[in-house]
Write a protein that holds these residues in place. Structure first.
Motif, PDB file in Angstrom:
ATOM      1  N   SER A 101     -22.936   2.885  -0.787  1.00 41.70           N
ATOM      2  CA  SER A 101     -24.387   3.098  -0.838  1.00 41.70           C
ATOM      3  C   SER A 101     -24.728   4.517  -0.390  1.00 41.70           C
ATOM      4  CB  SER A 101     -25.102   2.099   0.084  1.00 41.70           C
ATOM      5  OG  SER A 101     -24.809   0.789  -0.303  1.00 41.70           O
ATOM      6  N   CYS A 102     -24.125   4.940   0.746  1.00 39.42           N
ATOM      7  CA  CYS A 102     -24.417   6.291   1.250  1.00 39.42           C
ATOM      8  C   CYS A 102     -23.962   7.341   0.249  1.00 39.42           C
ATOM      9  CB  CYS A 102     -23.722   6.547   2.588  1.00 39.42           C
ATOM     10  SG  CYS A 102     -24.465   5.648   3.954  1.00 39.42           S
ATOM     11  N   SER A 103     -22.820   7.088  -0.423  1.00 42.64           N
ATOM     12  CA  SER A 103     -22.337   8.116  -1.347  1.00 42.64           C
ATOM     13  C   SER A 103     -23.255   8.191  -2.563  1.00 42.64           C
ATOM     14  CB  SER A 103     -20.870   7.905  -1.727  1.00 42.64           C
ATOM     15  OG  SER A 103     -20.765   6.821  -2.605  1.00 42.64           O
ATOM     16  N   ILE A 104     -23.732   7.046  -3.050  1.00 43.46           N
ATOM     17  CA  ILE A 104     -24.663   7.083  -4.197  1.00 43.46           C
ATOM     18  C   ILE A 104     -25.955   7.787  -3.770  1.00 43.46           C
ATOM     19  CG2 ILE A 104     -26.102   5.668  -5.748  1.00 43.46           C
ATOM     20  CD1 ILE A 104     -23.797   3.610  -5.815  1.00 43.46           C
ATOM     21  N   LYS A 105     -26.486   7.385  -2.612  1.00 43.19           N
ATOM     22  CA  LYS A 105     -27.762   7.992  -2.200  1.00 43.19           C
ATOM     23  C   LYS A 105     -27.596   9.494  -1.933  1.00 43.19           C
ATOM     24  CE  LYS A 105     -31.915   7.890   0.448  1.00 43.19           C
ATOM     25  NZ  LYS A 105     -32.838   7.207   1.330  1.00 43.19           N
ATOM     26  N   SER A 106     -26.525   9.864  -1.192  1.00 42.19           N
ATOM     27  CA  SER A 106     -26.430  11.285  -0.833  1.00 42.19           C
ATOM     28  C   SER A 106     -26.124  12.163  -2.041  1.00 42.19           C
ATOM     29  CB  SER A 106     -25.459  11.517   0.309  1.00 42.19           C
ATOM     30  OG  SER A 106     -24.243  10.969   0.007  1.00 42.19           O
ATOM     31  N   ASN A 107     -25.419  11.630  -3.037  1.00 49.84           N
ATOM     32  CA  ASN A 107     -25.210  12.390  -4.275  1.00 49.84           C
ATOM     33  C   ASN A 107     -26.522  12.692  -4.959  1.00 49.84           C
ATOM     34  OD1 ASN A 107     -22.668  13.140  -5.037  1.00 49.84           O
ATOM     35  ND2 ASN A 107     -22.042  11.031  -5.404  1.00 49.84           N
ATOM     36  N   ILE A 108     -27.372  11.694  -4.985  1.00 48.92           N
ATOM     37  CA  ILE A 108     -28.682  11.866  -5.637  1.00 48.92           C
ATOM     38  C   ILE A 108     -29.540  12.850  -4.830  1.00 48.92           C
ATOM     39  CG2 ILE A 108     -30.840  10.642  -6.205  1.00 48.92           C
ATOM     40  CD1 ILE A 108     -29.078   8.173  -6.868  1.00 48.92           C
ATOM     41  N   VAL A 109     -29.531  12.662  -3.498  1.00 49.30           N
ATOM     42  CA  VAL A 109     -30.348  13.527  -2.635  1.00 49.30           C
ATOM     43  C   VAL A 109     -29.861  14.983  -2.706  1.00 49.30           C
ATOM     44  CG1 VAL A 109     -30.949  13.995  -0.217  1.00 49.30           C
ATOM     45  CG2 VAL A 109     -31.050  11.666  -1.091  1.00 49.30           C
ATOM     46  N   SER A 110     -28.543  15.167  -2.780  1.00 48.28           N
ATOM     47  CA  SER A 110     -28.002  16.537  -2.850  1.00 48.28           C
ATOM     48  C   SER A 110     -28.489  17.250  -4.108  1.00 48.28           C
ATOM     49  CB  SER A 110     -26.468  16.527  -2.878  1.00 48.28           C
ATOM     50  OG  SER A 110     -25.985  15.947  -1.714  1.00 48.28           O
ATOM     51  N   LYS A 111     -28.725  16.477  -5.164  1.00 48.55           N
ATOM     52  CA  LYS A 111     -29.185  17.109  -6.416  1.00 48.55           C
ATOM     53  C   LYS A 111     -30.689  17.362  -6.392  1.00 48.55           C
ATOM     54  CE  LYS A 111     -25.645  15.087  -9.353  1.00 48.55           C
ATOM     55  NZ  LYS A 111     -25.314  13.717  -9.654  1.00 48.55           N
ATOM     56  N   ASP A 112     -31.407  16.588  -5.607  1.00 46.78           N
ATOM     57  CA  ASP A 112     -32.874  16.637  -5.682  1.00 46.78           C
ATOM     58  C   ASP A 112     -33.470  16.231  -4.335  1.00 46.78           C
ATOM     59  OD1 ASP A 112     -35.531  16.530  -6.503  1.00 46.78           O
ATOM     60  OD2 ASP A 112     -35.320  14.551  -7.419  1.00 46.78           O
TER      61      ASP A 112
END
Ligand SMILES: NC(=O)c1ccc[n+]([C@@H]2O[C@H](COP(=O)([O-])OP(=O)(O)OC[C@H]3O[C@@H](n4cnc5c(N)ncnc54)[C@H](O)[C@@H]3O)[C@@H](O)[C@H]2O)c1
Length: 368
Positions: free
Chosen positions: A225-236
């Motif tokens: 979950s953290c990896s999915i969320k942080s990947n998205i947050v890192s992009k935007d």
């Protein structure tokens, strides 16, 4: 289980690490960057947590970190201007300076408020998150959104403030009520639906173990979950594009929370289960998505015994009021309501509703 997974959220100079493991608090100072340089540490928690974790917070952790402590009431009501002011004044009373550190030990409610206070005091001081609910571990502690509520809607007042680190320790979830664990599971399931069908397949096999807090299953689900969320947050980071997909289920869900007065009648995650159910149904209503997606959603939640329909909560909402509350949510642009809907599992789609009558018709049918 002792091994700790380190996950980096890449945000340039605001990058930070999430440390995920079991019994991580025994080594907490390892997970706070430049720990020795802080002149003062203030730990902020709530009354319910202190009751359940007295020994940990008053003795064990205190002996390692030696902090000042602020204890607030628990519950969504603290996400308000009154409590923000009270908290900031308590922090200032301790004589904080720019070398001070705030440690937030709590769920998403406390995290949102404390992060907002940390972004305002002395124009921003360092803080770390120790998320103590499953929901906070997989969602609210990651991504830097802070917030309090307004009578016009949820989280309408806030800033972006990234923590210096997030320290996740699965063992501290043991004292959580079952409803809170289930609430956290909503966001885990959301990640699988917006981004990763294979994670959904894993949840179909292991969801029950996550809910019963089996450490290795939890660590896997939290990490994913953290990896999915942080990947998205890192992009935007500031939610001008892809980050919006994290709002899947939240447009309907926030309206439910707002109509029930942010009360204990329904938890945030519980409203998100209903919100995702309605978002999938609305996707089908608009011919974007197949019935099979809804069937997969229902089958999984029936199998693990989680409620996701308004009727299961005995809620009766008037469609007009529901629509009004949907419009209060901040996901409206040029008067068009923005929805995150689904084409299929792993394929979200952003939609600005051109013809609001479609929503009126959908809600009338769904709420009858
Ligand atoms: N900032 C974000 O990106 C973001 C994302 C998702 C949700 N949120 C916000 O998070 C909030 C919901 O957070 P939540 O679900 O964690 O609820 P919460 O913070 O209200 O915590 C739930 C309850 O559990 C208690 N508790 C916390 N940790 C405990 C523990 N280890 N043992 C026993 N009791 C414990 C708390 O005192 C509280 O009564 C909502 O306000 C929502 O808007 C924010």
């Amino acid at each position: 289980m002792k091994s700790t997974i380190t996950y980096k959220v890449s945000l340039g100079k605001d990058s930070y690490c999430i440390f995920i493991g079991n019994k991580n608090l025994e080594n907490i100072t390892k997970y706070i960057p430049n720990y020795e340089n802080y002149s003062k540490k203030i730990l902020i928690t709530d009354k319910k947590i202190i009751e359940k974790k007295k020994r940990l917070l008053r003795t064990e952790l205190f002996n390692i970190v030696n902090y000042e402590m602020i204890v607030l009431p628990d519950g969504e009501k603290i996400k308000s201007f009154n409590y923000l002011q009270e908290l900031i004044e308590k922090i200032l009373k301790f004589g904080v300076d720019r070398n001070s550190l705030i440690i937030c030990f709590g769920g998403g409610v406390l995290g949102d408020l404390v992060a907002l206070a940390a972004s305002l005091v002395l124009r921003g001081i360092d803080f770390v998150q120790i998320p103590s609910t499953l929901l906070a571990q997989v969602d609210s502690s990651v991504g830097g959104k802070t917030g309090i509520n307004s009578k016009y809607g949820k989280n309408l007042i806030g800033t972006f403030k990234q923590p210096k680190s997030v320290i996740i320790s699965i063992d501290i979830l043991k004292t959580l009520d079952k409803r809170e664990i289930i609430s956290g599971y909503a966001e885990i399931l959301k990640y699988s639906f917006i981004k990763d069908p294979s994670f959904f397949n894993w949840l179909k096999l292991n969801g029950k173990k996550v809910i019963s807090l089996d450490p290795s299953s939890c660590i896997y689900a939290v990490k994913k979950s953290c990896s999915i969320k942080s990947n998205i947050v890192s992009k935007d980071e500031k939610e001008t594009g892809i980050r919006e997909i994290l709002n899947f289920g939240h447009t309907f869900g926030h309206a439910i929370e707002s109509m029930t007065g942010y009360s204990n009648k329904i938890k945030h995650g519980e409203s998100i289960f209903i919100g995702m159910y309605l978002a999938i149904k609305f996707s089908i209503f608009l011919n974007l998505c197949k019935q099979t997606v809804l069937e997969s959603y229902e089958e999984h939640l029936n199998e693990i015994g989680i409620k996701y329909r308004l009727k299961q909560y005995n809620f009766k909402f008037d469609p007009k009021t529901f629509q009004k509350h949907i419009k209060f949510d901040k996901k409206v642009k040029k008067d068009k309501i923005k929805f995150i809907l689904l084409k299929k599992i792993g394929h979200p789609v952003r939609l600005f509703l051109e013809d609001e009558k479609l929503l009126t018709k959908f809600l009338k049918y769904e709420l009858k």
